[in-house]
Design an enzyme around this catalytic site. Structure first.
Site, short mmCIF file in Angstrom:
data_model
loop_
_atom_site.label_atom_id
_atom_site.label_comp_id
_atom_site.label_asym_id
_atom_site.label_seq_id
_atom_site.Cartn_x
_atom_site.Cartn_y
_atom_site.Cartn_z
N SER A 156 0.73 -1.49 -0.43
CA SER A 156 0.14 -0.19 -0.32
C SER A 156 1.14 1.26 -0.27
O SER A 156 1.74 1.73 -1.35
CB SER A 156 -0.85 -0.09 1.06
OG SER A 156 -2.11 0.63 0.99
N HIS B 179 -4.44 -0.88 -4.39
CA HIS B 179 -6.03 -1.74 -4.02
C HIS B 179 -6.96 -1.71 -5.11
O HIS B 179 -8.02 -1.14 -5.16
CB HIS B 179 -6.50 -0.53 -3.13
CG HIS B 179 -6.06 -1.04 -2.04
ND1 HIS B 179 -5.11 -1.76 -1.85
CD2 HIS B 179 -4.93 0.12 -1.37
CE1 HIS B 179 -4.85 -1.68 -0.21
NE2 HIS B 179 -4.48 -0.28 -0.44
#
Length: 259
Positions: free
Chosen positions: A116, A148
């Site tokens: 991330s 994501h």
């Protein structure tokens, strides 16, 4: 540090030529969350010389780095950056000089990785859920990055829009997929999921083209990483070299580190 498996962690460790590698965790993006630090030690301390560097906690605890961040980080085999708020993380890094130390580590050949925010930070531009507009980041890799890609469907449309409006061309990854770079060239894309996908996204005239990247599933497939190219195009912020490695990881949505 995926919740339901360790395939990506094992892949990262396979890039280090040491029987007991030195691995340092930077949990800055999560505000140095205790549960994240504990999970790191549970995962890495059995097979590694594990440590962490906290910028927000006075009491570092066992394995914490108290001072001389540069000496410690530059002595590592692998630096693992946790997920969370990439904008806040970068601000804290700059205040403590970690942005330049990490750039030195990259030049030295230390493996840099993370999920991330720990993926977004290595690129020139990033699309973050915390702040909608593209953000300039470390700039070690001369591309943009979006993570994501499947867990948050709105990101795909936003990424296409920004790339079409002038954001750098780059790479998008679904959760559980990692991009492995040698210097600034993509060497491989690997996944802890059998259906994980990654994409190259770039402008083409008045539209944006999304091209699938070949992804190797780590559960059954063996992977042979090609050697670095003899000559590579480096971003302006870093000198030419061929031994740098960076791995950007999109974690599973179930992880609390997801941005």
């Amino acid at each position: 540090m995926e919740k339901d498996g360790s395939l990506l962690d094992e892949y990262v460790l396979s890039l280090v030529k040491s029987s007991r590698p030195r691995v340092c965790f930077l949990p800055t993006a999560s505000g140095d969350a205790d549960h994240y630090v504990v999970r790191f030690y549970r995962r890495f301390s059995p097979s590694c010389e594990a440590s962490h560097l906290s910028l927000f906690r006075r009491d570092q605890g066992t394995g914490g780095v108290e001072d001389d961040f540069a000496t410690h980080l530059l002595a590592q085999d692998l630096i693992y950056v946790g997920g969370g708020n990439v904008v806040s993380m970068l601000g804290a890094w700059r205040a403590h000089g970690l942005d330049e130390i990490l750039r030195q580590a990259w030049r030295k050949g230390v493996v840099l990785c993370g999920p991330s925010a720990g993926s977004l930070c290595w690129f020139a531009e990033a699309l973050s859920a915390f702040h909608g507009a593209p953000r300039p980041v470390q700039g070690l890799l001369p591309y943009s990055n979006c993570v994501h890609y499947d867990a948050e469907p709105a990101r795909r449309a936003e990424y296409h829009r920004f790339v079409g409006d002038g954001m750098r061309a780059g790479f998008a990854v679904e959760d559980g997929v990692a991009l492995h770079f040698r210097s600034t060239r993509l060497a491989a894309a690997v996944s802890s999921r059998s259906d994980g996908c990654a994409y190259r996204v770039k402008p083409a005239g008045d539209s944006v083209v999304e091209t699938p990247v070949n992804v190797t599933y780590l559960g059954t497939d063996a992977i042979d990483i090609p050697p670095p190219a003899a000559a590579v195009e480096q971003p302006a912020a870093a000198p030419e070299a061929t031994k740098h490695k960076a791995l950007g990881v999109g974690p599973t949505a179930a992880q609390p580190v997801a941005a």
